[in-house]
Design a protein around this motif. Sequence first.
Motif, short mmCIF file in Angstrom:
data_model
loop_
_atom_site.label_atom_id
_atom_site.label_comp_id
_atom_site.label_asym_id
_atom_site.label_seq_id
_atom_site.Cartn_x
_atom_site.Cartn_y
_atom_site.Cartn_z
N LEU A 156 0.96 -1.02 0.17
CA LEU A 156 0.00 -0.25 -0.07
C LEU A 156 1.00 1.26 0.13
O LEU A 156 1.92 1.25 0.65
CB LEU A 156 -0.90 0.10 1.29
N GLY A 157 0.49 2.15 -0.76
CA GLY A 157 1.39 3.54 -0.91
C GLY A 157 2.07 3.48 -1.98
O GLY A 157 2.71 4.69 -2.24
N PHE A 158 2.47 2.39 -2.75
CA PHE A 158 2.97 2.24 -3.90
C PHE A 158 2.04 2.60 -5.09
O PHE A 158 1.58 1.71 -5.64
CB PHE A 158 3.95 1.10 -4.33
N GLY B 45 9.78 3.95 -3.44
CA GLY B 45 9.39 3.33 -4.64
C GLY B 45 10.03 4.12 -5.98
O GLY B 45 9.11 4.33 -7.11
N LEU B 46 10.96 5.16 -5.73
CA LEU B 46 11.53 5.79 -6.68
C LEU B 46 12.94 5.39 -7.47
O LEU B 46 13.78 5.04 -6.76
CB LEU B 46 11.72 7.31 -6.20
N ASP B 47 12.75 5.32 -8.46
CA ASP B 47 14.11 4.69 -9.45
C ASP B 47 13.92 5.39 -10.88
O ASP B 47 13.31 5.02 -11.72
CB ASP B 47 13.92 3.29 -9.51
N ASN B 48 14.74 6.35 -10.94
CA ASN B 48 14.85 7.16 -12.37
C ASN B 48 16.13 6.94 -12.88
O ASN B 48 16.90 7.73 -13.69
CB ASN B 48 14.58 8.58 -12.22
N ALA B 49 16.53 5.53 -12.71
CA ALA B 49 17.94 5.22 -13.51
C ALA B 49 18.09 5.61 -14.86
O ALA B 49 16.90 5.53 -15.63
CB ALA B 49 18.24 3.92 -13.16
N LEU B 50 19.15 5.83 -15.47
CA LEU B 50 19.28 6.21 -16.76
C LEU B 50 19.83 4.73 -17.49
O LEU B 50 20.49 4.32 -16.95
CB LEU B 50 20.25 7.20 -17.18
N LEU B 51 18.95 4.32 -18.69
CA LEU B 51 19.31 3.44 -19.45
C LEU B 51 20.02 3.84 -20.85
O LEU B 51 19.34 4.42 -21.57
CB LEU B 51 18.28 2.50 -19.79
N GLN C 80 -0.87 1.50 11.47
CA GLN C 80 0.05 2.50 10.89
C GLN C 80 -0.81 3.90 10.45
O GLN C 80 -1.63 3.66 9.48
CB GLN C 80 1.16 1.88 9.80
N ARG C 81 -0.18 4.97 10.71
CA ARG C 81 -1.04 6.26 10.27
C ARG C 81 -0.69 6.55 8.93
O ARG C 81 0.38 6.43 8.61
CB ARG C 81 -0.58 7.45 11.15
N GLU C 82 -1.67 7.20 8.20
CA GLU C 82 -1.46 7.48 7.14
C GLU C 82 -0.54 8.87 7.06
O GLU C 82 -0.73 9.65 8.13
CB GLU C 82 -2.80 7.87 6.09
N GLY C 83 -0.01 9.04 6.05
CA GLY C 83 0.91 10.14 6.15
C GLY C 83 1.76 10.13 5.14
O GLY C 83 1.76 9.76 3.98
N LEU C 84 2.96 10.88 5.10
CA LEU C 84 4.11 11.10 4.00
C LEU C 84 5.27 10.58 4.51
O LEU C 84 5.99 10.93 5.73
CB LEU C 84 4.16 12.56 3.61
N LEU C 85 5.87 9.69 3.68
CA LEU C 85 7.11 9.17 3.72
C LEU C 85 8.06 10.32 3.13
O LEU C 85 8.00 10.11 1.87
CB LEU C 85 7.47 7.87 3.67
N CYS C 86 8.98 10.96 3.54
CA CYS C 86 9.89 12.06 2.94
C CYS C 86 11.19 11.43 3.27
O CYS C 86 11.73 11.39 4.20
CB CYS C 86 9.45 13.33 3.50
N ILE C 87 12.00 11.31 2.01
CA ILE C 87 13.32 11.00 1.95
C ILE C 87 14.15 12.02 1.11
O ILE C 87 13.87 12.11 0.00
CB ILE C 87 13.74 9.81 1.57
N GLY C 88 14.72 13.04 1.90
CA GLY C 88 15.63 14.12 1.07
C GLY C 88 14.62 15.27 0.55
O GLY C 88 15.21 15.55 -0.56
N GLY C 89 13.48 15.32 0.99
CA GLY C 89 12.56 16.16 0.43
C GLY C 89 11.79 15.72 -0.72
O GLY C 89 10.61 16.28 -1.09
N GLN D 146 3.13 9.36 -0.46
CA GLN D 146 1.95 9.32 0.48
C GLN D 146 1.77 7.84 0.58
O GLN D 146 1.76 6.87 -0.15
CB GLN D 146 0.73 9.78 -0.46
N VAL D 147 1.99 7.50 2.15
CA VAL D 147 1.82 6.16 2.61
C VAL D 147 0.23 6.21 3.22
O VAL D 147 -0.18 6.95 4.21
CB VAL D 147 2.71 5.87 3.74
N PRO D 148 -0.66 5.34 2.71
CA PRO D 148 -1.85 5.08 3.52
C PRO D 148 -1.94 4.50 4.72
O PRO D 148 -0.95 3.87 4.99
CB PRO D 148 -2.83 4.41 2.25
N ALA D 149 -2.85 4.68 5.34
CA ALA D 149 -3.02 3.94 6.80
C ALA D 149 -3.32 2.34 6.52
O ALA D 149 -3.74 2.07 5.37
CB ALA D 149 -4.48 4.40 7.35
N THR D 150 -2.59 1.66 7.31
CA THR D 150 -2.43 0.18 7.16
C THR D 150 -2.82 -0.08 8.68
O THR D 150 -2.73 0.33 9.65
CB THR D 150 -1.25 -0.25 6.77
#
Lengths: 281, 166, 554
Positions: C83-85, C134-140, C526-535, C539-543
């Motif tokens: 959830l959240g992805f 869930g972020l991956d903007n690798a260059l191919l 788990q409370r819904e909220g924002l998981l922030c890494i480096g700005g 969005q993480v939903p409640a679980t």
Amino acid sequence: MKKIALPIIMIALLATSCDTIEPDANGNYTTYAGPQISWTDGTALSDHSHKALVEKYTGPRCSNCPVADQALELAHEQVGDRLVLVSITHPDEEPLGASLDTRTDDGSTWARFFGVSFRPTAMLNRTNNDGQWDLFTGSPAISGMTPAIESANAQTPLVALDCHATQQGDSTDITLNLELLDAVDYPLNITIVTTEDSLAYPQLTNSTPISDYRHNHILRQVVTDLWGNTVTTSAPAGKTYQGRIKVVLRSIQDLQNAHIVAFATNANTRQVLNAAQCSIE
Amino acid sequence: MKKSIITALFAIAAMVSVCAQNAKFPDNINIKTLDGQTVTTSVIQNDGRPIIISFWATWCKPCNLELNTMKDVYPEWQEETGVKIVAISIDDARSTNRVKPHAEGKKWPYEIYLDPNQDLKRAMNVGDIPHTFIINGKGEIVYQHTSYVEGDEEDLIEKVRELLQD
Amino acid sequence: MRKALPILLILSAIGLSASAQGIAGGHVTGAFQTDIQMSHADSVIGAQDVEERLLINTRADILYQNGNFRAGLRFEAYQNPLLGFEPKNLYKGQGIAHYFMNYSTQRFSITAGHFYEQFGSGMILRAYEDRYLGLDNALLGATITYRPVNGVTLKAVAGKQRYYWDYGAGLVRGLDAEVNLNSVVKPLAESPLHLTIGAGYVSKYEEDETIYQPSNPEYKLNLPLNVGAGAARLDLSYGGFSLQTEYARKGQDPSADNDYIYRHGEALTLSAGYAQSGFSAQVQAKRVDNMSFRSVRSQSGQMLYINYIPAINRQHAYTFLSMYPYATQTTGEMGLQADIIYSIDAGTPLGGHYGTDINLNCAVITGLDTTQVGERGTEGYTSPFFGTGDLYYGDLSLEVAKKLSPKLKLTATVAYQVFNPIVEGHGGDLHHNAIAIADLTWKVNKRNRLRFEAEWLGSDSRYTAASADRRAGDWVMGLVEWNIGRHWFISASDQYAYNDGVGNYYNLAAGYSQGATRLTLGYGKQREGLLCIGGVCRQVPATNGLTFSLTTSF
């Protein structure tokens, strides 16, 4: 040092791989992508008369404009349907209060292009005198336009033009008939605009303001590209064309009061060669 | 499609089992010094003595706990074994500028490098931090451990002592 | 997906090097992680029902190294994603998401396949991955790094960006050069002044598309197909003083983020500080103006960013401090941060017997002062360089860490936060939050360590059905963590919204860790909220339910 120069050169080379778009006079970075007139062969026209196009730059805060309006209505009576009027609300004319804003981006572009700042100012067939646009500035000058109009109409036009328009559901079907009365060796453009009569919004006058002043011939939309669609750049005298375009008109409050105005121009000199007006059936 | 993945994984597993030596610490990955200079990991040397490599970040509490705890015993460790502790910060651009003040403020005596593009983190298969490795005198990875609770550093020094006995 | 080919390539590469040098020459290492979630509906906290019952995210990284040659691949499976992805239909699937081959010497490194790269602080290029976002903007594509002499690093990159299981339509190419003047300029070699300069340029190509101007529907935007961004940076240190600055400028880039305006983009970050043993002070300032740079102009959300603008406020670790996290507004923001770290020596009156660590941090972030000049298809807006707009976020925090006895250590934090919900896209008033945290670790004996954490958040926001923000209101939280021996831990925590808030979030967790392997099992809400890494936020939903996680490295 050489080893540092190479990457700097590479970065400089790569820096040129970047597109820079230039804006138009209104600050828009756009190109025309609207409907185009499709031209086919046409038939000869019966009416080869010249109709003068008078464009008047006006606005709700222009207190001398009602006088100019009256003068042109008088000219209309004298000249009949050989005068096609288009009233363009100048970009600097803010609406009074929260009333209808009849300014258009295209009309504003024309105002700036032709150097119109004073209101009321009128142009006859967008003529040009040695690099200067002929402007009839002020209501006295506009009141005295009739002789110039009649003189323009006395000459044989280079092209003959007429228009028909019918409404089909949401869209308007416009048909133009064009006959070349003289050979053409310049880009011949046709511009189509819509005007609307009887638009009521406040207007300042030389005495008390009129809150529901009826404005006629107000430019509502330039249907084609600002400077028109090119029909041909080289054709012999006698060639006839029929142009068709189907558009969904914007901004019109009442189709019964709307007109289609089409005029032919020499795209190089921008001078108007002939004009036509028709109602939407 | 699935078959080829499975065969690939089997082949790899087979190779892992045949692998006679330990994996080597990569010496050709670009990292940065605290002065902003880009160097390769070949600068991490200790004259043939063991090296402890700890991946950390300014925002990681257990990492800070590990490095703070080791700070107190580091002088003894050095005297006894000559081990060197190298702390690799995986802080990204948001907190790279805080690494030097953070380390100075906490009086850490370690060699600190920055891995902002996380090349070394990936080359050593580090997922979550803290993740600590011990490199022996021949540049081989002989021990690794994730997470930290107080007392884990004693396992580290034990392993280092074992290496010196070899 | 053409997955068979890269696997064959890597296998043949492994086979070739194995046959040439013997298998003993090369090594395979890797990492494996799986997260399993079983969540069920709970209307009070807003947890949705999960029809699959079991949600699994898995990844396996495999790396083969042999001398200067390195090859790797990563297998990812979202069957179905946690959830959240979101959006789920784009995340779900499985396959080889990342594969590459690399040859590196001390001077030269070339990679073909997927790669990650960053120019400077990433303001014009940062291809990276963060599994929790869930972020991956690798260059191919391909990248070359060349270090002709010590102190000079040149990089060239070209490729397409990863977009879930596919690739963005835009082509990205870039060049970067960095010079450490102390290595290159002879007179500076022994100087106490350390100076590094760098410059980079990135350009992207994307095909034309038709976007109309709303007020002039017959006019379509004249879109630039090649968009470029350049940056220059400086890193200076002299004794304890240091200064880092980077300026980036982007050309005309009408995109969905800025509503297709033709204004240039620019960003400036400046950081100055002084650090000596036991004390450091640092000030950072930032201006970001229209610097959202993507490889596909119509993209919104977190994907397909070419660049990365770092957040200027501190990354908080404690729960309530990060309840209202600030996400970088790449379209425009002005920020300022000041940070002081001071270690009071042991034995002094203030420091106490063992010494005290103090960390004072303050951050203020506002929007830009903009004047609208036009709509889509025009310049858009103007903004004076030093102007500020609405307040987006502010926080002031003081953290004091003190060892009370050989067995007890206390970290106390007090903070005050002002948060503008507009940074999350909602309207509403500013939230003012006061936060107090006490974190006590107790080394009971050699085998047992206990940690107690108590947090309090007092807010002037109240939960209303209209705002539907379940964070609103006042909260208390308690947490107990028991570390048994070296391998086990058990923890229990509860977050309770007293005073008209919504929710009682309890959580139990246990875990086992051995070497590089770690297993955790958790149960609770788990409370819904924002998981922030480096700005960058997700969005993480409640679980509500069970989570299991296994990570290992080999």
